[in-house]
Scaffold this motif. Structure first.
Motif, PDB file in Angstrom:
ATOM      1  N   LEU A 160       0.827  -1.207   0.000  1.00 56.04           N
ATOM      2  CA  LEU A 160       0.000   0.000   0.000  1.00 56.04           C
ATOM      3  C   LEU A 160       0.859   1.253   0.000  1.00 56.04           C
ATOM      4  CD1 LEU A 160      -2.804  -1.057   2.477  1.00 56.04           C
ATOM      5  CD2 LEU A 160      -2.880  -0.967   0.003  1.00 56.04           C
ATOM      6  N   LEU A 161       1.955   1.216   0.755  1.00 56.10           N
ATOM      7  CA  LEU A 161       2.856   2.366   0.767  1.00 56.10           C
ATOM      8  C   LEU A 161       3.436   2.594  -0.614  1.00 56.10           C
ATOM      9  CD1 LEU A 161       4.901   2.086   4.047  1.00 56.10           C
ATOM     10  CD2 LEU A 161       3.623   4.051   3.247  1.00 56.10           C
ATOM     11  N   HIS A 162       3.774   1.467  -1.247  1.00 53.30           N
ATOM     12  CA  HIS A 162       4.397   1.616  -2.556  1.00 53.30           C
ATOM     13  C   HIS A 162       3.401   2.152  -3.583  1.00 53.30           C
ATOM     14  CE1 HIS A 162       7.905   1.366  -4.886  1.00 53.30           C
ATOM     15  NE2 HIS A 162       7.481   0.448  -5.717  1.00 53.30           N
ATOM     16  N   LEU A 163       2.105   1.871  -3.384  1.00 52.38           N
ATOM     17  CA  LEU A 163       1.081   2.465  -4.254  1.00 52.38           C
ATOM     18  C   LEU A 163       1.238   3.974  -4.260  1.00 52.38           C
ATOM     19  CD1 LEU A 163      -2.417   0.930  -3.495  1.00 52.38           C
ATOM     20  CD2 LEU A 163      -0.941   0.517  -5.415  1.00 52.38           C
ATOM     21  N   PHE A 164       1.266   4.522  -3.066  1.00 50.86           N
ATOM     22  CA  PHE A 164       1.356   5.968  -2.889  1.00 50.86           C
ATOM     23  C   PHE A 164       2.695   6.483  -3.410  1.00 50.86           C
ATOM     24  CE2 PHE A 164       2.364   9.645  -0.178  1.00 50.86           C
ATOM     25  CZ  PHE A 164       1.215  10.400  -0.330  1.00 50.86           C
ATOM     26  N   ASN A 165       3.770   5.837  -2.967  1.00 48.53           N
ATOM     27  CA  ASN A 165       5.102   6.335  -3.284  1.00 48.53           C
ATOM     28  C   ASN A 165       5.424   6.206  -4.768  1.00 48.53           C
ATOM     29  OD1 ASN A 165       5.300   6.815  -0.602  1.00 48.53           O
ATOM     30  ND2 ASN A 165       6.467   4.978  -0.121  1.00 48.53           N
ATOM     31  N   HIS A 166       5.008   5.076  -5.331  1.00 49.16           N
ATOM     32  CA  HIS A 166       5.300   4.891  -6.753  1.00 49.16           C
ATOM     33  C   HIS A 166       4.535   5.909  -7.588  1.00 49.16           C
ATOM     34  CE1 HIS A 166       4.939   2.697 -10.701  1.00 49.16           C
ATOM     35  NE2 HIS A 166       6.223   2.873 -10.566  1.00 49.16           N
ATOM     36  N   ALA A 167       3.312   6.243  -7.155  1.00 42.35           N
ATOM     37  CA  ALA A 167       2.563   7.276  -7.878  1.00 42.35           C
ATOM     38  C   ALA A 167       3.346   8.582  -7.869  1.00 42.35           C
ATOM     39  CB  ALA A 167       1.186   7.468  -7.242  1.00 42.35           C
ATOM     40  N   LEU A 168       3.949   8.912  -6.717  1.00 48.52           N
ATOM     41  CA  LEU A 168       4.723  10.156  -6.638  1.00 48.52           C
ATOM     42  C   LEU A 168       5.946  10.107  -7.543  1.00 48.52           C
ATOM     43  CD1 LEU A 168       4.661  11.026  -2.844  1.00 48.52           C
ATOM     44  CD2 LEU A 168       3.288  11.977  -4.675  1.00 48.52           C
ATOM     45  N   MET A 169       6.706   8.992  -7.492  1.00 49.71           N
ATOM     46  CA  MET A 169       7.945   8.984  -8.289  1.00 49.71           C
ATOM     47  C   MET A 169       7.665   8.934  -9.767  1.00 49.71           C
ATOM     48  SD  MET A 169       9.683   5.537  -6.818  1.00 49.71           S
ATOM     49  CE  MET A 169       9.176   4.810  -5.324  1.00 49.71           C
ATOM     50  N   LYS A 170       6.781   8.011 -10.166  1.00 46.34           N
ATOM     51  CA  LYS A 170       6.564   7.898 -11.605  1.00 46.34           C
ATOM     52  C   LYS A 170       5.846   9.134 -12.130  1.00 46.34           C
ATOM     53  CE  LYS A 170       8.845   4.725 -13.122  1.00 46.34           C
ATOM     54  NZ  LYS A 170       8.686   3.306 -12.809  1.00 46.34           N
ATOM     55  N   GLY A 171       4.990   9.734 -11.297  1.00 44.98           N
ATOM     56  CA  GLY A 171       4.348  10.976 -11.711  1.00 44.98           C
ATOM     57  C   GLY A 171       5.401  12.032 -12.006  1.00 44.98           C
ATOM     58  N   ALA A 172       6.347  12.205 -11.076  1.00 49.60           N
ATOM     59  CA  ALA A 172       7.393  13.214 -11.260  1.00 49.60           C
ATOM     60  C   ALA A 172       8.243  12.885 -12.482  1.00 49.60           C
ATOM     61  CB  ALA A 172       8.260  13.280 -10.006  1.00 49.60           C
ATOM     62  N   LEU A 173       8.654  11.618 -12.595  1.00 50.58           N
ATOM     63  CA  LEU A 173       9.559  11.254 -13.696  1.00 50.58           C
ATOM     64  C   LEU A 173       8.893  11.438 -15.056  1.00 50.58           C
ATOM     65  CD1 LEU A 173      11.290   8.111 -12.185  1.00 50.58           C
ATOM     66  CD2 LEU A 173      12.387  10.220 -12.918  1.00 50.58           C
ATOM     67  N   PHE A 174       7.671  10.945 -15.189  1.00 49.61           N
ATOM     68  CA  PHE A 174       7.028  11.027 -16.505  1.00 49.61           C
ATOM     69  C   PHE A 174       6.657  12.466 -16.845  1.00 49.61           C
ATOM     70  CE2 PHE A 174       6.186   6.349 -16.348  1.00 49.61           C
ATOM     71  CZ  PHE A 174       6.771   6.043 -17.548  1.00 49.61           C
ATOM     72  N   LEU A 175       6.342  13.266 -15.808  1.00 39.69           N
ATOM     73  CA  LEU A 175       6.059  14.673 -16.110  1.00 39.69           C
ATOM     74  C   LEU A 175       7.328  15.388 -16.561  1.00 39.69           C
ATOM     75  CD1 LEU A 175       3.663  16.524 -13.689  1.00 39.69           C
ATOM     76  CD2 LEU A 175       3.525  16.277 -16.129  1.00 39.69           C
ATOM     77  N   ALA A 176       8.451  15.047 -15.923  1.00 39.95           N
ATOM     78  CA  ALA A 176       9.713  15.636 -16.353  1.00 39.95           C
ATOM     79  C   ALA A 176      10.001  15.232 -17.794  1.00 39.95           C
ATOM     80  CB  ALA A 176      10.837  15.180 -15.428  1.00 39.95           C
ATOM     81  N   LEU A 177       9.678  13.975 -18.132  1.00 36.79           N
ATOM     82  CA  LEU A 177       9.860  13.536 -19.520  1.00 36.79           C
ATOM     83  C   LEU A 177       8.947  14.335 -20.445  1.00 36.79           C
ATOM     84  CD1 LEU A 177      10.232   9.674 -19.351  1.00 36.79           C
ATOM     85  CD2 LEU A 177      11.982  11.412 -19.572  1.00 36.79           C
ATOM     86  N   ALA A 178       7.741  14.653 -19.950  1.00 33.90           N
ATOM     87  CA  ALA A 178       6.837  15.463 -20.771  1.00 33.90           C
ATOM     88  C   ALA A 178       7.489  16.792 -21.096  1.00 33.90           C
ATOM     89  CB  ALA A 178       5.510  15.676 -20.043  1.00 33.90           C
ATOM     90  N   ALA A 179       8.223  17.354 -20.119  1.00 31.74           N
ATOM     91  CA  ALA A 179       8.918  18.619 -20.365  1.00 31.74           C
ATOM     92  C   ALA A 179       9.990  18.432 -21.433  1.00 31.74           C
ATOM     93  CB  ALA A 179       9.543  19.128 -19.066  1.00 31.74           C
ATOM     94  N   ILE A 180      10.693  17.311 -21.378  1.00 29.41           N
ATOM     95  CA  ILE A 180      11.750  17.068 -22.369  1.00 29.41           C
ATOM     96  C   ILE A 180      11.141  16.862 -23.757  1.00 29.41           C
ATOM     97  CG2 ILE A 180      13.512  15.389 -23.034  1.00 29.41           C
ATOM     98  CD1 ILE A 180      14.029  15.125 -19.969  1.00 29.41           C
ATOM     99  N   VAL A 181      10.010  16.104 -23.790  1.00 25.89           N
ATOM    100  CA  VAL A 181       9.334  15.916 -25.077  1.00 25.89           C
ATOM    101  C   VAL A 181       8.872  17.270 -25.613  1.00 25.89           C
ATOM    102  CG1 VAL A 181       7.327  14.893 -26.194  1.00 25.89           C
ATOM    103  CG2 VAL A 181       8.629  13.574 -24.557  1.00 25.89           C
ATOM    104  N   PHE A 182       8.433  18.140 -24.695  1.00 27.05           N
ATOM    105  CA  PHE A 182       7.959  19.464 -25.122  1.00 27.05           C
ATOM    106  C   PHE A 182       9.100  20.236 -25.793  1.00 27.05           C
ATOM    107  CE2 PHE A 182       7.085  23.957 -24.333  1.00 27.05           C
ATOM    108  CZ  PHE A 182       5.799  24.042 -24.847  1.00 27.05           C
ATOM    109  N   ARG A 183      10.319  20.109 -25.280  1.00 25.79           N
ATOM    110  CA  ARG A 183      11.461  20.819 -25.847  1.00 25.79           C
ATOM    111  C   ARG A 183      12.004  20.152 -27.104  1.00 25.79           C
ATOM    112  NH1 ARG A 183      10.812  25.097 -25.201  1.00 25.79           N
ATOM    113  NH2 ARG A 183      10.994  26.229 -23.257  1.00 25.79           N
ATOM    114  N   PHE A 184      12.151  18.838 -27.073  1.00 29.45           N
ATOM    115  CA  PHE A 184      12.892  18.161 -28.135  1.00 29.45           C
ATOM    116  C   PHE A 184      12.018  17.322 -29.061  1.00 29.45           C
ATOM    117  CE2 PHE A 184      15.818  18.705 -24.592  1.00 29.45           C
ATOM    118  CZ  PHE A 184      16.836  19.391 -25.227  1.00 29.45           C
ATOM    119  N   GLY A 185      10.751  17.122 -28.700  1.00 20.42           N
ATOM    120  CA  GLY A 185       9.886  16.337 -29.585  1.00 20.42           C
ATOM    121  C   GLY A 185       9.929  14.850 -29.332  1.00 20.42           C
TER     122      GLY A 185
END
Lengths: 300, 490
Positions: B334-359
């Motif tokens: 259950l903890l990992h549910l919460f924590n994994h949502a936070l990490m993968k949310g941050a990582l994939f959003l950061a990737l969204a920023a990179i996709v926004f810059r570089f395509g």
């Protein structure tokens, strides 16, 4: 074609199981609209497929295991039609005994789906709505592709005089029948889903015979989009009104001073919402595919 | 109005979706969707509070008491998952306006928000309900919306990925429906509580066993449990970045919730143990999943795909937690549910920023990224450290509880395996860091991502650190939820 036959067969199967309502829908969707959409999709897709020669042994094995498991599952199932099967004695018994007095309509199927389990039905309407939004977003042309110009679209069936005359007589009757099914759902087999599909079938028939342009002139896609959303909102809105009368979501009992009358009003309104959304969704999906097909044909 | 919160949680986004279609302008639709998502976060916060205060909330839809009508039932577990889903949903929609600008043609953008809200409502509905058929209905809503959302990726392969997921997802949903059908024929009820009362008497029935098997396999398909994960990497890699971020942080979590709900609340802990060695199966599949997926992740050139495989590995950890079969193990999950949502949310959003810059999120764009996009890269480092499980981040907390659970059972090999799995994560994260900080980038230097993307990402990254240090909220919630699940159902 086989899908059409399958649809008809399962419709008759449902009739023999005494589920006329489901049979109705299956006949209209499974045997009518679905093969039609498949055919339209086929005209959009290429004619030939690259064949890959591979024997999926593992998949075959999995299918066998699943099938075997399902048969094992039926072993301990209560006998079909047995009177003391749990499915007939627990929840269903109350529906049968009390729904005529609690809800006061003869069609118990409608009682269950529009009142006892109305929230599931709201969910199903949203599923239909999601499907149509999904189709629209997939087939909305992006910047690179042009909208098909309506001037070039052809009337496909101009030469079929008999078809045109017969359908001209039939379509008004179909629309009338759709309305009958819609408003008669409380008393006999029918309701919003079935009525919506029949209504849509009439419009689609018109579009097939007289061309997409004429059909779209009669019923505009933009209005259909509004209607599709409106149906869901109407259904959900009835629930919100329940809030305001001080009871739980989708509880119709306070829509009128007499709870039974209130339930009638509630069921009537949500069935209307269902019908509107389903009809608008079906027609929109057909428009989207047919428009895409003509767009492609012009591009080539 | 407070007594209506359970249903409002779901119908706010559900009815906002058709209303959003009426707006038909991208900006207006976005603002409206933001509003609806934020209202649902507030509601989920209030729900957590109410459940904490008054215990389980039950809400009879249509005024019909269960089992005749449909019941919404919010216990601590569902309140906790609702909070995760709606929280992530709101943060993602904040970033969506910028993120989809280059990925989705403007004509499609209003429809995008409609589907987004539908998907959110579907996921929330699955968690809030106490009726198994209602679960299926909302599963359909969220799945249909997901398929369409994934297909919006700019790469043509997104269509194929969505189609693959459509087929697998439909098989999963059908299996679940077959399971529900068997259960109904056996018990005559669809209400989870009622089922939980009636099933123990039928433990030896082959039909109950089959229903259980179908439900488990169906949910595991949705969950992307190894070896049923093949749809996930493609779907995550080719979907629009914001969709990937949303799905990675919510959809699999809801599937894990469903697994726990069926396993613990409907059938009861004892049922699985009596018919098949489910826990050993979970342990083995979880471990194999962690190793295979991490090894594949190391070789991926596309960073989105890399993190997609890493998600499969992380799901492995969650399943291991269930497989340990103790309160602490479940708490780790259950903890990992919460924590994994936070990490993968941050990582994939950061990737969204990179996709926004570089395509695209290809690893070659990462060269010199440490200088070009210092903030985005810093967030990726935080997310990466969290993924590895470095102390001070949420990842450490999940790993800590998992190891604690294994320790309680004296399963040393498992502890070593979990540590080895983290080492594999070190390898793939290091690869990124090495390229970003120690390799010169070619071409002109490009600026940072726009603030509208950066702020939600930074919030998630900070949450990774905050909840890694102040663990009271997730630990309290997951601990009470796990104890409740073992203490004879909700």
């Amino acid at each position: 074609m086989l899908a059409g036959i399958y649809g008809l067969l399962s419709a008759s199967f449902f009739v023999s199981m005494d589920a006329v309502d489901v049979a109705f829908t299956e006949a209209a969707v499974g045997a009518g609209v679905f093969p039609l959409l498949m055919l339209t999709a086929l005209t959009v897709a290429g004619r030939y497929e690259q064949t890959v020669h591979r024997r999926p042994r593992a998949a075959f094995f999995l299918v066998l295991v699943t099938g075997a498991l399902m048969i094992v599952g039926t072993l301990d199932m209560p006998a079909f039609g047995s009177l003391d099967a749990p499915a007939h004695t627990h929840v269903a018994a109350r529906y049968i005994e009390l729904s005529p007095t609690e809800i006061g309509i003869p069609n118990m199927v409608t009682s269950v789906l529009a009142d006892y389990r109305a929230f599931d039905t709201l969910g199903e309407v949203v599923v239909v709505f999601t499907a149509v939004v999904g189709v629209l977003i997939m087939l909305t042309p992006g910047e690179q592709r042009q909208q098909p110009s309506p001037a070039n679209a052809v009337e496909t069936m101009r030469s079929h005089m008999i078809l045109r005359v017969v359908s001209k007589m039939l379509i008004p009757l179909m629309l009338l029948f759709a309305l009958y099914v819609q408003f008669h759902g409380e008393y006999g087999p029918g309701g919003g889903f079935q009525a919506g599909v029949i209504f849509a079938a009439a419009i689609i028939l018109y579009a097939m015979l007289f061309g997409l342009v004429k059909a779209q002139a009669a019923i505009k896609p933009s209005i259909l989009r509004l209607l599709a959303a409106f149906g869901v909102l109407l259904y959900g809105g009835v629930g919100v009104v329940s809030f305001l009368t001080g009871v739980n979501y989708l509880d119709y009992s306070r829509l009128a001073t007499d709870p039974v009358v209130g339930r009638h009003i509630g069921i009537f309104s949500i069935e209307l919402g269902v019908g509107i959304t389903v009809a608008a969704a079906m027609i929109l999906i057909f428009y989207a595919f047919a428009g895409y097909a003509t767009g492609r044909a012009e591009a080539e | 109005m407070l007594s209506h919160l359970p249903i409002l949680q779901v119908i706010v986004p559900l009815l906002a979706a058709p209303a959003c279609l009426l707006l038909d302008r991208a900006r207006a639709a976005w603002l409206f969707a933001c509003m609806a998502s934020f209202i649902s976060v507030v509601i989920s916060g209030l729900l957590v509070f109410q459940v904490h205060q008054f215990g389980v909330l039950s809400y009879s839809l249509g005024g019909w008491d269960a089992p005749w009508g449909i019941e919404y039932r919010i216990d601590l577990l569902s309140a906790y998952v609702l909070l995760i889903v709606s929280g992530i949903g709101a943060l993602m929609i904040l970033a969506a306006d910028t993120a989809i600008r280059i990925e989705i043609p403007s004509e499609r953008q209003p429809l995008f928000y409609v589907l987004y809200l539908l998907c959110l409502a579907g996921l929330l509905g699955i968690v809030a309900t106490g009726d198994i058929f209602n679960v299926f209905v909302f599963l359909e809503i969220s799945s249909l919306a997901t398929y369409a959302l994934i297909a919006q990726g700019r790469d043509r392969r997104a269509l194929w990925a969505a189609y693959q997921y459509l087929i697998v997802g439909t098989i999963g949903a059908t299996f679940i429906l077959i399971g529900i059908g068997f259960l109904y024929s056996l018990t005559g009820t669809l209400n989870m509580q009622d089922l939980a009362n009636r099933l123990p008497a039928l433990e030896s029935s082959a039909t109950a066993f089959t229903a259980f098997a179908f439900l488990m396999v169906g949910v595991c398909l949705k969950l992307a449990l190894f070896p049923l994960h093949l749809w996930l990497p493609n779907a995550y890699a080719y979907a629009p970045s914001i969709v990937t971020a949303f799905l990675a942080a919510t959809a699999t979590k809801v599937a894990v919730y469903l697994l726990i709900r069926f396993h613990f609340s409907v059938f009861g802990v004892g049922f699985a143990a009596s018919v098949l060695p489910l826990h050993s199966i979970f342990l083995v599949l979880g471990l194999v999943g962690v190793f295979v997926a991490s090894l594949v992740a190391i070789q991926q050139p596309n960073v989105k795909r890399l993190f997609a495989y890493s998600s499969v590995a992380q799901i492995g950890y969650m399943i291991i937690g269930i497989g340990i079969g103790t309160v602490t193990g479940l708490q780790a999950t259950l903890l990992h549910l919460f924590n994994h949502a936070l990490m993968k949310g941050a990582l994939f959003l950061a990737l969204a920023a990179i996709v926004f810059r570089f395509g695209s999120a290809d690893i070659r764009h990462f060269a010199g990224l440490g200088q070009r996009m210092p903030w985005t890269m810093a967030i990726i480092v935080i997310g990466g450290l969290s993924l590895i499980g470095v102390p001070g981040t949420v990842g450490f907390i999940s790993k800590w509880y998992l190891i604690l659970a294994a320790f309680e059972r004296d399963w040393w090999p498992l502890i070593i395996a979990v540590l080895l799995g983290s080492l594999l994560a070190v390898i793939y994260i290091w690869r990124l860091i090495e390229v970003a900080y120690f390799r010169e980038g070619e071409g002109e230097s490009r600026g940072e991502a726009p603030l509208s993307l950066l702020i939600p990402t930074a919030i998630l990254a900070l949450a990774n650190i905050y909840f890694g240090i102040d663990t009271r909220l997730p630990v309290y919630l997951s601990d009470s939820a796990a104890q409740m699940l073992f203490g004879g159902g909700p």
